[in-house]
Design an enzyme around this catalytic site. Structure first.
Site, short mmCIF file in Angstrom:
data_model
loop_
_atom_site.label_atom_id
_atom_site.label_comp_id
_atom_site.label_asym_id
_atom_site.label_seq_id
_atom_site.Cartn_x
_atom_site.Cartn_y
_atom_site.Cartn_z
CB SER A 288 46.68 36.19 40.11
OG SER A 288 46.81 35.56 38.85
N GLY A 289 44.46 33.93 40.48
CA GLY A 289 44.04 32.64 40.52
C GLY A 289 45.28 31.76 39.92
CG LEU A 290 48.52 31.81 35.97
CD1 LEU A 290 48.40 30.14 35.79
CD2 LEU A 290 48.63 32.73 34.50
CG ASP B 113 44.27 29.05 36.80
OD1 ASP B 113 43.59 29.12 37.59
OD2 ASP B 113 44.17 29.99 35.69
CG ASP C 44 41.47 35.10 38.83
OD1 ASP C 44 40.37 34.77 38.69
OD2 ASP C 44 42.29 34.60 38.45
CG ASP D 187 39.70 30.38 39.25
OD1 ASP D 187 40.11 31.02 38.63
OD2 ASP D 187 40.01 29.35 40.08
CD GLU E 174 37.32 32.14 34.86
OE1 GLU E 174 37.38 31.43 33.69
OE2 GLU E 174 38.26 32.75 35.60
CE LYS F 196 40.51 29.06 35.13
NZ LYS F 196 40.69 30.43 36.03
CG ASN G 32 44.99 30.20 32.26
OD1 ASN G 32 45.32 30.73 31.04
ND2 ASN G 32 45.04 30.53 33.35
CB SER G 33 41.18 32.73 29.54
OG SER G 33 40.06 32.57 30.39
NE ARG H 4 38.46 35.71 33.28
CZ ARG H 4 39.48 35.51 33.62
NH1 ARG H 4 40.13 35.61 34.84
NH2 ARG H 4 40.30 34.45 32.90
CG HIS I 262 40.06 37.52 29.76
ND1 HIS I 262 41.16 38.43 29.75
CD2 HIS I 262 40.54 36.38 30.18
CE1 HIS I 262 42.34 37.60 30.12
NE2 HIS I 262 41.84 36.47 30.45
#
Length: 329
Positions: free
Chosen positions: A80-82, A92, A119, A121, A148, A154, A156-157, A193, A224
């Protein structure tokens, strides 16, 4: 609009066999991974992505957490990037470089025998940055990456009210193609993504992007959503019509039963950040208690023993090796 020239390029990409959502049952058994260990990690992940059963992978952010995920029975790991950025103490937002991320992934891959899906990104830049990342991931034994369709750096979503700028659809599709062209292992996985629903661009745009990325060679689509219910995913699966594997991240719609996702035709579920969040809660509680008590008495029975740390570090292997490779005194 995608030009006819671009479409011709995208349609030349190799296609993987389409998964069949009519095959049942769709649940994968959560069993130890010893039967898979004779296969390349890339092959393991490819088989999971294309399995007729619903598969699950779990977040890790270090060699230690990756080993714990494998010991628990998960057949794959989400890098996970987060989580990795959070454990570094940075945001992130691509504040950690791709080489810093791959340094962590290198330890994670060495510590485990199950595949890791990173992940990645946006791929940390344009097509050239992304394909260089793919080469590095193959070198260190990571089985796949998920990119993504947002702009670098980026956002974070899941951040509330934050603008989510999406990449040009043609450029991102060609970025996916560049990654697939660069990989040396045919089983290396590239997941595209789609952030259209996160950005509020609607289902038609989500479908248009997913189809473009699949045609560009993406092995799977990650759709997502940050709704608290699975209506976005259900809506997408209906219009997607089983064109290829779909991966989801139910962080926000966590109450949705796995069976419902399986019935929709979802291929893989990512539990994306809960080990990292568990660490935060546990460290906050333990540190506050020690600060308050000025003593370890109240927490010693609630934390892992030092012996367990040594076990997870595989100290037993070092003892065996020392008996073989150090002279007897």
């Amino acid at each position: 609009m995608i030009s006819h020239k671009i479409l011709r390029v995208l349609r030349t990409a190799d296609k993987l066999p389409r998964c069949n959502s009519n095959l049942l049952p769709r649940f994968a058994s959560n069993v130890p991974n010893t039967s898979l260990n004779n296969k390349r990690k890339t092959t393991q992940l490819k088989e999971m992505i294309n399995s007729p059963k619903l598969e699950f992978i779990m977040e890790a952010h270090s060699g230690l957490s990756a080993r714990i995920v494998e010991e628990s029975g998960f057949k794959g790991i989400w890098g996970s990037g987060l989580a990795i950025s959070a454990m570094m103490g940075v945001r992130d937002s691509n504040e950690a470089s791709w080489t810093q991320i791959t340094d962590v992934l290198d330890f994670m891959a060495d510590a485990t025998s199950v595949p890791i899906l990173l992940d990645a990104d946006t791929g940390f830049g344009n097509f050239n940055n992304a394909r260089r990342l793919v080469s590095k991931l193959e070198q260190i034994g990571v089985a796949g990456c998920c990119m993504e369709d947002k702009l670098f750096p980026k956002t974070n979503s899941l951040l509330d009210g934050r603008k989510q700028d999406l990449a040009n659809i043609e450029e991102f599709a060609l970025k996916i193609k560049a990654c697939k062209d660069r990989q040396k292992d045919p089983d290396f996985i590239v997941v595209a993504r789609v952030e259209a629903l996160i950005a509020g661009w609607g289902m038609d745009e989500a479908l248009r992007r997913a189809e473009a990325y699949r045609n560009a060679g993406a092995d799977a689509i990650l759709m997502h959503s940050k709704k608290s219910d699975p209506s976005d995913i259900e809506g997408f699966m209906k219009v997607w019509k089983n064109q290829g594997p779909v991966v989801v991240v139910p962080t926000k719609y966590y109450k949705t039963p796995a069976k419902d996702l399986a019935d929709m035709g979802v291929s893989m579920v990512i539990f994306a950040n809960h080990n990292m969040r568990t660490c935060i809660t546990a460290m906050q509680k333990t540190t506050a208690r020690i600060f308050k008590d000025k003593s370890l008495v109240g927490v010693e029975s609630e934390v892992a023993s030092v012996k367990e740390v040594f076990r997870l570090q595989r100290d037993d292997e070092l003892i065996d090796a020392e008996s073989k490779y150090l002279p007897v005194k």
